[in-house]
Every structure is written in C-alpha cells, then in structure tokens.
Design a protein around this motif. Structure first.
Motif: not given
Lengths: 293, 611
Positions: A162-164, A187, A203
């Motif tokens: 996952e990304r932030y 982001f 995360l």
C-alpha cells in the motif's frame, strides 16, 4: 526523537495532508487497537479535536464488548459516529454464521459491500447524536472522497504494497500494479471525480509499535485484548464466528509488549486467529482488490 | 547450511532502539527479492510457519522453492515472477530495526521503485555478477542521486554463477564506481554475494576468502542515521491554520512539521513568500508535556502574538536566520514518470513543501538519458523516464531552498491530470527576463489579426476608452449588484458596456474547469476574454473575490494594451498594487455607482459628447 516520536510525527503529517486535501473526509473505526491508535493520532494532529466523522461497519456479529466500547468513547470524546450495515443480507440471513455462504462471501457482503455503499451514500447511514446519545438515520448522504484507514504494512502481504495515499476506482477497486508514486512527503491528493482515495497513516507501524504507543500514551482499549482469568485473550478483533482468542495470560499492556518482543508471539503472525485469510491461499488480497480494508 | 549469524541477537529494547529504512534496488532479475527473502530467513525474522507454508505451496504446485516467493505475496507477482510494487518487510539486527523496501527492477514499474527509494535512508544496490551492469543499474544509481540518498552499498550478486571469481567482482566494482562518480555518489561498500546460497549475506563466505570486507548485514549496521537537521535554519512549511471555535476552542494554530532547525516561544518569525511577520506565542500539542522549543522532525503547531493573515503556500522561517528564497523561476533537475510527455507551455501543478501552485515548463536545457548519462539538448519535450535539467516558472512566487542548502524544502513533485508525474530538486533560483504570460502576450500582439477598424475609430464612435472594470472584494459583499447597476447606468447613458457574471463564464468557456482547483486557469481565461471585449472597444465590468496581486498582474498583462481599473469593495488582499478606488462600506449603491462613474470620467474613459 525516538522511533515512536518519528512514527507519530509522520502519521500526524499524513492526517493533516488528508484534512487539507479532502473536503469529504471520513475515518474508519473498527474498534480494534489499530484504529483506536489512529483515532488518538487524529486528536494529536488536531489538538484534541476530531474534525471529521468516524465510520464503523457493523456486521451484527461483532463481539458485544466492542459495540459497548464504541458507544462509550464516541460519547465521551464527542465523536461524529456513522454506522453502516448490510441490512438486507443480515435480515435475509445470507451470512456465514447462518450457514448460507462461505466465510469470504460473508466478508464480501457484510463488510466490503456495506462499506462501499455506506461510503458512497447509496445505503442509509446511522449517525450518533453526540449530545443525546441517540442514533438517527441519514438517507442519500454525500459520498466520501477521502477515507482514512488503519491498515499496517506488516499485517500481511497485500498490505505491504500500500501507499500512504492510495486511489480507488468507482467501485472501490484497487489497481495494485499501477499505483501512483510517492516522493518524499508528497502524496496523491488530487483525484478525478467519482474516485476516492484511501489514506493510511499507520502504514509504517508494527503490531509492537502499536502496543508501545498505547502504553506510552495510556490509550484505553477494549478489554478483550487482555486475559480475563481464563488464559485466553484476543490478539486481533473481528466477528465472533470467525475470530478465535489466543492462549495467553497477558493481563496488561506491558505483558502484551513482552509477549510480542521476546515471548511466545515474537514469531507468530498477528492474524493467525482470523479464519477468512486462510481460504483460497490469498483470501485477503482477493478481498482487498474489491474494496476490503 | 544454516549457521546462526553473529550479528543477530537480542535487539536493544526501549527507547534507545533505532529504526532505518533501506531500499533494495537493481536491474530486473538481479536477485533483489531472493536476497531479502534469504536475509529474513537467515536472521529468523519470518513469522512462524511462513517459510514452511511457501515451501509447501511450491511442492503442491510442482515449482522449485525460491526465497523470492516469500516476498512475492501477491498472486499476480508469482505468476509473472517480477516484483510489481514496493513490498515492505520488517527485520532486526542487534543494532537496530529495519524496514526493507523491495523495489521493482523492471522499467515499467520505475515509479514504484522511486516511491520505495524516496522513503529510504540508505540503499542496497544489486548487480548480477554474470550479467554485469545493466540499464537499470545505471538508472537506479542516477535516481538515488536525484532522490538524495548518499549511503549506498553495492552487492555483486550471483557470485556462484561466476565460480566466485575475484576478477569478475573487481571489474564490476571498477566500472560501476566510475559511473556513480559521474552522479556524485560514492558507495561505502562493494560486497560479493550469492543470495541464493547465503554467501556474505549474514555469514562470511568460505567460497570467497579473498574478500575481507563486511557481510551485507554488517554493512547495513554500519550505515548511520541521517542527522535530523536541527543545526540548520528553521523551516516550517505551513500545512494549515486551525481554529476549532465551534468546539469551544479559541486557539488559532499554525500547523505543520518542522523540517529543519528549532524555534522557541518568543522568537520572531516571518512567513514566506508573503513576508508577513509575527512572533511565536506558544507551542501547542495534545497529551504531551508543555514545550518551549520545537525542533526538526516534530509535527506541531504554534499560536502567534499578532494575528496576521496567512495566505496558503507559506514557509515559516525565523527572522534572525537566513531566510528561504522566494521567486517564480526555478532551475531544476527533474525526472518524468507521466504517460504523456512534459511539454513547454502546458499548465501543471507543482507541490513544493506545503505549496501547491500552477507551474509551466519554460525551457529545457538538457535531457539526460539516465541509462548511460548521454546528453541531448535539442529535444523539446520530456518523455517518460527522461531526466531533464530545465527551467520551471510558477504562477505566484513560492518559497524554497536550493537542495544543496536544505533538501527538505528543495524538492518538489509535478502533477499532471491528477497524477504525480514528475519529481525533482531545485538547483537554484533564476530570474527570467519575461514571465510566461508576458511572453505569451508579446507573441499574441505580434501575430494578432487586425481588421481595418482601428481602436481609435471605435473610441471615436463609442465616445469612450475601452477598459476592464474589475470589482474585487470578499464574497457576499454585493459586488455583482453594484456591477449590474453600473452597467445599467452606463448603458442608459449610451455607453457600450457589458457585464460579465462569474456564473456565465463558468457555464460557458470555463465549464471544463474544476472551480476550486483551477482558479489560475480561470484567471487566465478571464484575462483573455476581457481582452476580446476591450479590443472590440467595450467597457467590460466583472467581479472577482479574493483577488491577489499576482492574479491582478496576470489579468492586467493579458488585457494589454487596454487598461484595467480596480475597484475594491470592502476589504481586499492587494498589498503591492493599490486599487484605483476603494469603497470600504458599500451600503449606498447609487453613491458607489456615482463614485465609479466619477473615476471613469476623471480618467477620461467616458468622453464627453460634443453635439
């Protein structure tokens, strides 16, 4: 700054980027330890306030203590709480505990579908009035475009990707192989109409970090996490038919930390008590691509 | 055979523990996932049963077991055998905890590699001993330099395939060191390894007694944490200004993260680029002991002694320290990832520190092929995976630092069509001879098709000088009512006049714009529309809320050669240019109209009729 300070600072930074960028922002609150730490970090980021609503997806099979805890702190901390539910599936008993469908189908209906349609506003939302403590129903709510979620990268394989800030399509679908880049602390805060973005402030946290932070900040968590004298406690919370407690005599946060650092759980996956992960080899990934948290 | 690695033991517990992000990169198939999988297995960092589960899965599917499968947790990856995204895994040594980012080596997934590497404090770069230095070995090296990662170890992997030969290792070491020097990087370690067999990973290899340096694990433990930057000048990009009045909280808190330096309550501070000054009254926080000093790395908030208006996009600096630079022209190095090439003249969005601003690519100096560092200064657009040195120009001034001074405020990303399409670093501030809009107007005026009717003919016929009358002020102050009344009065007096309502342009030429986010484009179009009306000899009346100096400048430039009259109604945000007329209390509309009409007459926009 120690590592907990660094994790906290980064999470706060992410919260503020989200609040600044998304007009229709909501935070998912599963009542578990992670999303409760998430809630605490929101109060850190906004100096004691939580300036957006919280959403809980109730499957009707949650362990009763979880719902008690939810309602207690929603009132105490004056939270704007929204509850979503797949009424149709529950009322027509199309669930795993009713023996009608498999575990994964049940998760998909009671969690993924309920989440998707409560986020979009297509299904009714039950909203807590913090003053009276009563729930009222809102039909045709505004779709949420930013959804804050307490997923951690160390939970299992798919979450480590996952990304932030992670965009989701019209149907909450997740395009794993084509994710936006994240450079330094910039982001993906721009999004096309009809899509939404999931935001993951936790995360980089591990299960151990979560408990260390609960200890440092003295955050109240559900009693189910502790051994109540029968040598059992929950390590991860979910619906009672699919979540088993683990053998453990940890009665305090300090004892849980000890257990994770060097004790019996140092090398055992946290979700080992969650049954839906085991069906089909990569259950959670299948669920997540279609919108599961 | 597995031997317990010497540097793995009980991890230091409590607050003295350290965490470090390390990215593992290199060309596709050079063995990154295998190396990480083996590292996790050999240090006992895998969850119980994971290794056995993957081994069983392989046996069931009649596949030979590989350590890489441990990481390739997703089905899609296992099917293709390549890492698609940056998987994170956690692992500890006796020195500290690591977050290992497994970045994909395939060129298709370069943006994922960059996302991984941008979070890292150090990098482990893999080169296949048998294949040698490949395209992405170079490109990744270049990107590490751009991303600002200085601590690098190079692992020459698959030494088993070249019979553990020293000369193979040393040739690669020599060639790759020479390459990295060109991008100003010097790796701290070169290590010959075989990830598959565990040689020089956690334990020293018996096969390569000629190598006396550290193992991969030891090299990682020798990396140092980057200093937090407290000794540098104070930089605090303002993320937001909070006031939770409805919850009974009267504090007005300037929120953000201290990127570098320190600040204390009582310090005089300056917001840039606006130049507004104030003083820190208090440092705010929730559930923490009171603080008199905030320092680099902290997400925090301040209250101020004087309540100045804080426009968006500011960096807070200390008045007694070197200030951040401000300007509109930036000389940068950027790396492009967008599907569409980056082109000159198109409007993009830049995100730099806390600023979000419209930006144009003004000029390309050189385009660098990052796979061999060859230069090309003739290309006119920046293609996907190109690195370019170029000139960017922002719509409004932004605050920043050269990356060599303060990296945190010297980096930016470019947004194209909702996506982060490029990233880069600021080399220096430049001053352009002419800004983009002036350049455009200059060209427009040069090639404008003129009819045989000249502006003077129109002016004589209409008995007026064409002009744009711009009514600015806060929303809801009654600007459009005044504008309509003014139009009516001038029309009744026989003037050629038109009122352009905001909604009308939004419904028409601007119907493609997302109103909140594309204000700069709206301003640009307004300027062009105004120019069409004024070129036709009309007096155009329009209204705009929250007009700032830069927007006014843009409208004035675009409306050239015709004049623009500014009437401020109520409070306004113009600091550098003064409105031609300022009406503080617009209670009496006929009186306001009278004042505007006097101004138009006095300045000879309305010519007297000579019958």
């Amino acid at each position: 700054m120690d590592y907990l300070d660094e994790l906290e600072s980064q999470s706060i930074y992410i919260f503020r980027e989200a609040y600044r960028s998304f007009k229709d922002l909501v935070m998912l609150w599963s009542i578990g330890k992670d999303s409760t730490v998430l809630l605490w970090l929101a109060r850190k980021a906004f100096f004691g306030h939580v300036p957006f609503p919280l959403m809980h997806i109730d499957t009707s099979f949650k362990i009763p203590e979880m719902i008690e805890y939810r309602d207690q702190f929603a009132r105490e901390w004056k939270l704007k709480l929204i509850v979503g539910m797949n009424r149709e599936a529950i009322d027509s008993r199309q669930t795993f505990p009713d023996g009608a469908v498999s575990r994964l189908q049940c998760c998909a209906a009671l969690k993924t579908d309920a989440l998707k349609h409560t986020l979009s506003g297509r299904w009714p939302r039950r909203v807590l009035d913090p003053d009276s403590g009563e729930f009222y129903t809102v039909e045709n709510g505004t779709p949420f475009t930013g959804v804050i979620v307490g997923a951690r990268a160390d939970e299992e394989g798919s979450r480590s990707k996952e990304r932030y800030f992670s965009p989701r399509g019209q149907e909450s679908d997740w395009e794993v192989s084509d994710q936006p880049p994240e450079l330094w602390n910039q982001f993906k805060t721009d999004f096309a109409p009809g899509t939404h973005v999931r935001i993951h402030p936790l995360l980089d946290w591990t299960e151990l970090n979560i408990w260390e932070y609960i200890q440092r900040e003295n955050i109240p968590v559900v009693s189910l996490y502790f051994d109540q004298g029968d040598g059992k406690r929950y390590r991860s919370l979910g619906c009672w038919p699919c979540t088993a407690p683990v053998e453990s005599t940890a009665k305090t946060v300090a004892e849980i930390i000890e257990e994770l650092r060097s004790g019996k759980f140092a090398n055992i996956a946290e979700r080992s008590g969650r049954q839906q992960d085991k069906e089909d080899g990569s259950g959670l990934e299948t669920l997540r691509r279609s919108g599961y948290m | 055979m597995f031997t317990a690695p010497s540097s793995v033991g009980p991890v230091a517990s409590g607050r003295d523990r350290q965490q470090m992000n390390i990215v593992v990169i290199g060309h596709v198939d050079h063995g990154k996932s295998t190396l990480i999988g083996r590292l996790l297995a050999d240090t006992g960092s895998l969850p119980k049963g994971k290794l056995e589960a993957v081994q069983a899965y392989c046996a069931r599917n009649a596949k030979p077991f590989e350590y890489a499968f441990l990481l390739d947790a997703l089905k899609e990856e296992q099917a293709q055998g390549i890492t698609i995204d940056t998987a994170r895994c956690f692992f500890k040594s006796s020195r500290r905890e690591y977050i290992i980012l497994d970045a994909p080596g395939h060129v298709e997934f370069l943006k994922n590699m960059i996302s991984g590497a941008a979070r890292a404090e150090a990098a482990l770069l893999l080169i296949d001993a048998k294949e040698g230095i490949r395209e992405n070995s170079r490109r990744h090296g270049y990107l590490l330099s751009l991303l600002g990662i200085r601590q690098i170890a190079v692992a020459v992997n698959k030494m088993d395939l070249v019979d553990y030969r020293r000369d193979v290792f040393e040739t690669i070491q020599k060639d790759y060191t020479a390459f990295l020097q060109q991008v100003h990087l010097s790796p701290r370690f070169f290590i010959p390894v075989s990830a598959r067999f565990g040689d020089n990973l956690c334990t020293r290899s018996a096969q390569m007694s000629w190598y006396g340096g550290p193992t991969v694990l030891e090299a990682m433990d020798r990396f140092e944490k980057e200093p937090a930057g407290r000794e540098k000048p104070f930089r605090f990009p303002v993320q937001d200004v909070y006031k939770f009045t409805e919850e009974g909280d009267d504090r007005r808190i300037v929120a953000g993260r201290v990127e570098t330096g320190t600040v204390r309550a009582g310090d005089e501070v300056v917001f840039l680029p606006s130049g507004k000054r104030s003083r820190i009254a208090s440092i705010e926080g929730f559930n923490r002991p009171p603080q008199t000093e905030a320092y680099a790395g902290q997400s925090t908030g301040f209250t101020l002694t004087e309540q100045v208006y804080i426009p968006p996009n500011q960096i807070l600096c200390r008045a007694d320290q070197p200030a951040a630079r401000t300007g509109t022209c930036l000389k940068v190095n950027l790396f492009w990832m967008g599907r569409q090439p980056m082109v000159i003249g198109k409007r993009y969005k830049i995100k730099l520190a806390a600023a979000r601003e419209s930006v144009w690519l003004r000029e390309i100096y050189t385009i660098l092929d990052a796979t061999d560092l060859s230069m090309d200064s003739r290309r006119r657009q920046i293609e996907r995976h190109d690195a370019a040195e170029c000139l960017l120009e922002t719509f409004r001034p932004v605050a920043f630092d050269a990356v060599s001074d303060i990296a945190q405020t010297g980096r930016f990303v470019i947004i194209d069509n909702y996506e982060i399409a490029g990233g880069g670093i600021i080399l220096e501030a430049l001053s352009a001879e002419r800004d983009s809009i002036s350049e455009h107007v200059h060209r427009r005026q040069k090639y404008w098709q003129r009819s045989r009717i000249r502006p003077q003919n129109r002016s004589d016929r209409y008995k007026q000088q064409a002009a744009l009358v711009l009514l600015c002020g806060p929303p809801g102050v009654g600007k459009s009512e005044i504008a309509k009344a003014l139009e009516e009065q001038l029309f009744d007096a026989g003037r050629m006049v038109y009122y352009l309502g905001l909604d009308n342009s939004l419904l028409g030429v601007d119907s493609d714009l997302q109103t909140t986010d594309e204000r700069d484009e709206y301003i640009r179009r307004l300027g062009e529309i105004a120019h069409l009306f004024t070129d036709a000899g009309l007096i155009l009346i329009t209204t705009i809320s929250h007009l700032d100096d830069y927007e006014l400048q843009a409208i004035r430039t675009l409306n050239q050669p015709y004049p623009c009259l500014v009437v401020a109604i109520g409070s306004h945000r113009l600091a550098q240019s003064r409105p031609d007329l300022h009406i503080e209390k617009p209670d009496d509309v006929p009186e306001v109209i009278e004042k505007i009409q006097c101004l138009l007459t006095r300045e000879h926009y309305l010519l007297e009729y000579h019958l």
